[in-house]
Design a protein around this motif. Structure first.
Motif, PDB file in Angstrom:
ATOM      1  N   TYR A 171      46.540  30.445  30.738  1.00 17.09           N
ATOM      2  CA  TYR A 171      47.158  31.861  30.472  1.00 17.09           C
ATOM      3  C   TYR A 171      46.122  32.909  30.513  1.00 17.09           C
ATOM      4  O   TYR A 171      44.821  32.646  30.000  1.00 17.09           O
ATOM      5  CB  TYR A 171      47.823  31.711  29.030  1.00 17.09           C
ATOM      6  N   ASP A 172      46.455  34.140  30.889  1.00 13.14           N
ATOM      7  CA  ASP A 172      45.434  35.143  30.687  1.00 13.14           C
ATOM      8  C   ASP A 172      45.184  35.462  29.338  1.00 13.14           C
ATOM      9  O   ASP A 172      45.785  35.116  28.290  1.00 13.14           O
ATOM     10  CB  ASP A 172      45.842  36.452  31.365  1.00 13.14           C
ATOM     11  N   CYS A 173      44.333  36.595  29.045  1.00  7.81           N
ATOM     12  CA  CYS A 173      43.649  36.676  27.725  1.00  7.81           C
ATOM     13  C   CYS A 173      44.532  37.258  26.930  1.00  7.81           C
ATOM     14  O   CYS A 173      44.627  37.291  25.366  1.00  7.81           O
ATOM     15  CB  CYS A 173      42.251  37.625  27.705  1.00  7.81           C
ATOM     16  N   TRP A 174      45.817  37.719  27.159  1.00  9.85           N
ATOM     17  CA  TRP A 174      46.982  38.214  26.442  1.00  9.85           C
ATOM     18  C   TRP A 174      47.257  37.116  25.474  1.00  9.85           C
ATOM     19  O   TRP A 174      47.908  37.355  24.153  1.00  9.85           O
ATOM     20  CB  TRP A 174      48.267  38.733  27.127  1.00  9.85           C
ATOM     21  N   HIS A 175      47.404  35.849  25.949  1.00  6.92           N
ATOM     22  CA  HIS A 175      47.865  34.947  25.118  1.00  6.92           C
ATOM     23  C   HIS A 175      47.103  34.619  23.673  1.00  6.92           C
ATOM     24  O   HIS A 175      46.052  34.570  23.676  1.00  6.92           O
ATOM     25  CB  HIS A 175      48.069  33.836  25.752  1.00  6.92           C
ATOM     26  N   PRO A 176      47.767  34.557  22.490  1.00 10.17           N
ATOM     27  CA  PRO A 176      47.150  34.245  21.271  1.00 10.17           C
ATOM     28  C   PRO A 176      46.269  32.953  21.132  1.00 10.17           C
ATOM     29  O   PRO A 176      45.538  32.838  20.590  1.00 10.17           O
ATOM     30  CB  PRO A 176      48.222  34.397  20.484  1.00 10.17           C
ATOM     31  N   GLY A 177      46.847  32.072  22.131  1.00 13.47           N
ATOM     32  CA  GLY A 177      45.975  30.700  21.905  1.00 13.47           C
ATOM     33  C   GLY A 177      44.883  30.680  23.123  1.00 13.47           C
ATOM     34  O   GLY A 177      44.651  29.541  23.440  1.00 13.47           O
ATOM     35  N   HIS A 178      44.668  31.829  23.804  1.00  9.87           N
ATOM     36  CA  HIS A 178      43.816  31.803  25.065  1.00  9.87           C
ATOM     37  C   HIS A 178      42.243  31.349  24.548  1.00  9.87           C
ATOM     38  O   HIS A 178      41.815  30.396  25.102  1.00  9.87           O
ATOM     39  CB  HIS A 178      43.796  33.136  25.632  1.00  9.87           C
ATOM     40  N   ASP A 179      41.991  31.565  23.697  1.00 10.63           N
ATOM     41  CA  ASP A 179      40.536  31.372  23.090  1.00 10.63           C
ATOM     42  C   ASP A 179      40.583  29.822  22.442  1.00 10.63           C
ATOM     43  O   ASP A 179      39.396  29.453  22.576  1.00 10.63           O
ATOM     44  CB  ASP A 179      39.993  32.234  21.833  1.00 10.63           C
ATOM     45  N   ALA A 180      41.664  29.276  22.358  1.00 14.76           N
ATOM     46  CA  ALA A 180      41.544  27.788  22.055  1.00 14.76           C
ATOM     47  C   ALA A 180      41.295  26.958  23.242  1.00 14.76           C
ATOM     48  O   ALA A 180      41.202  25.630  23.038  1.00 14.76           O
ATOM     49  CB  ALA A 180      42.722  27.427  21.224  1.00 14.76           C
ATOM     50  N   VAL A 181      41.604  27.451  24.518  1.00 19.29           N
ATOM     51  CA  VAL A 181      41.544  26.652  25.692  1.00 19.29           C
ATOM     52  C   VAL A 181      39.943  26.339  25.886  1.00 19.29           C
ATOM     53  O   VAL A 181      39.349  27.306  26.197  1.00 19.29           O
ATOM     54  CB  VAL A 181      42.183  27.470  26.896  1.00 19.29           C
ATOM     55  N   ASP A 182      39.817  25.191  26.188  1.00 19.03           N
ATOM     56  CA  ASP A 182      38.316  24.878  26.304  1.00 19.03           C
ATOM     57  C   ASP A 182      38.318  24.407  27.955  1.00 19.03           C
ATOM     58  O   ASP A 182      39.069  24.461  28.657  1.00 19.03           O
ATOM     59  CB  ASP A 182      37.792  23.640  25.410  1.00 19.03           C
ATOM     60  N   VAL A 183      36.712  24.698  28.187  1.00 18.77           N
ATOM     61  CA  VAL A 183      36.526  24.464  29.541  1.00 18.77           C
ATOM     62  C   VAL A 183      36.989  23.076  30.224  1.00 18.77           C
ATOM     63  O   VAL A 183      37.482  23.204  31.272  1.00 18.77           O
ATOM     64  CB  VAL A 183      34.960  24.539  29.696  1.00 18.77           C
TER      65      VAL A 183
END
Length: 292
Positions: A211-223
């Motif tokens: 998901y692009d950075c709009w998604h509230p869980g985006h930062d939780a996605v790891d590499v």
């Protein structure tokens, strides 16, 4: 009906297709410079195919530096009739989840640093682009994708950004909430525009990586999770390609969407005012109407 020649424009690994016969890497010279790489040609299921790594093998071309005009010209010179473009994208929609495929049917072009036409001063042309992809070919690509078992979304608007940086949060929210885009990527344009000018049928398969950075869980996605999705998408893209010959064995002539006649009334410059040098460069792309 005629026999199609399928061109696949994709990322690393998409051209590693089991069962490709008579396979060879082929250099193609174009008036627009060299394409991204040599083109792998061969036959799959009896159908002629050509594979072009959009960024070059080893991913050497940044999105803004992909030689889009040379790529499309080279495919046209090889006799390609149907181009299926495969690319990674981010998603603006919860239901278009990582690992899903989106069959793009509309674009919003936000690129600004790329040559977007084969035509120009000395030979001006304006092609219709309200429906930027070929519905017939898109339907075939969707059928081939579904045969792999992947979740397929038929139809979606692709926001083409310049890159190479990703969106700001404000941009991501605007693209999603105000402009109504569904997915975002960096290579869909001007590729689709140039394919239309070259009178090639064109379909776009956007493979969602995250998901692009709009998604509230985006930062939780790891590499690691993104890499897993990329690996899965590559495998599914290869599977899609293996199914294409089965759904594209015959090609209606002319194309019911008019793709192969896009230049019929598009060239505006009077014959006696055309630049001979530019007309010569257009031999593969527009020779049918310019009588090169």
């Amino acid at each position: 009906m005629s026999e199609p020649v399928i061109g696949i424009v994709g990322g690393s690994g998409v051209y590693q297709i089991e069962g490709l016969e008579e396979a060879r890497w082929q250099a193609v010279d174009t008036p627009w410079g060299p394409p991204s790489d040599e083109i792998l040609t061969g036959r799959l299921g009896g159908v002629r195919m050509a594979f072009l790594p959009r960024h070059g093998r080893g991913h050497v071309h940044a999105p803004s530096e992909v030689p889009f005009r040379a790529n499309i010209d080279a495919l046209k010179r090889l006799g390609v009739t149907d181009v299926v473009a495969v690319s990674a994208c981010g998603s603006f929609r919860e239901e278009m989840a990582p690992g899903d495929f989106v069959i793009v049917d509309q674009y919003i072009d936000r690129t600004f640093a790329r040559a977007k036409s084969f035509f120009g001063t000395g030979c001006v042309a304006h092609v219709a682009f309200s429906h930027p992809t070929c519905a017939r070919l898109s339907g075939a690509a969707a059928a081939a994708a579904r045969a792999t078992g992947v979740t397929v979304h038929q139809g979606g608007t692709y926001l083409a950004m310049e890159g190479p940086q990703f969106s700001t949060l404000a941009e991501s929210r605007m693209y999603r909430e105000v402009w109504g885009a569904d997915v975002i990527g960096m290579t869909g344009m001007p590729e689709a525009k140039l394919a239309r000018e070259a009178e090639l049928c064109y379909a776009s398969v956007a493979m969602v990586t995250d998901y692009d950075c709009w998604h509230p869980g985006h930062d939780a996605v790891d590499v690691a999770s993104v890499i897993r999705t990329l690996t899965l998408n590559s495998a599914n893209a290869r599977a899609l390609v293996t199914h294409l010959p089965g759904v594209l064995t015959d090609r209606p002539t002319p194309c019911p969407c008019g793709c192969d006649r896009a230049l019929e009334h598009a060239v505006m410059t009077a014959p006696d005012k055309r630049d001979p040098a530019l007309v010569a460069r257009l031999d593969a792309v527009a020779g049918r109407v310019l009588k090169c």
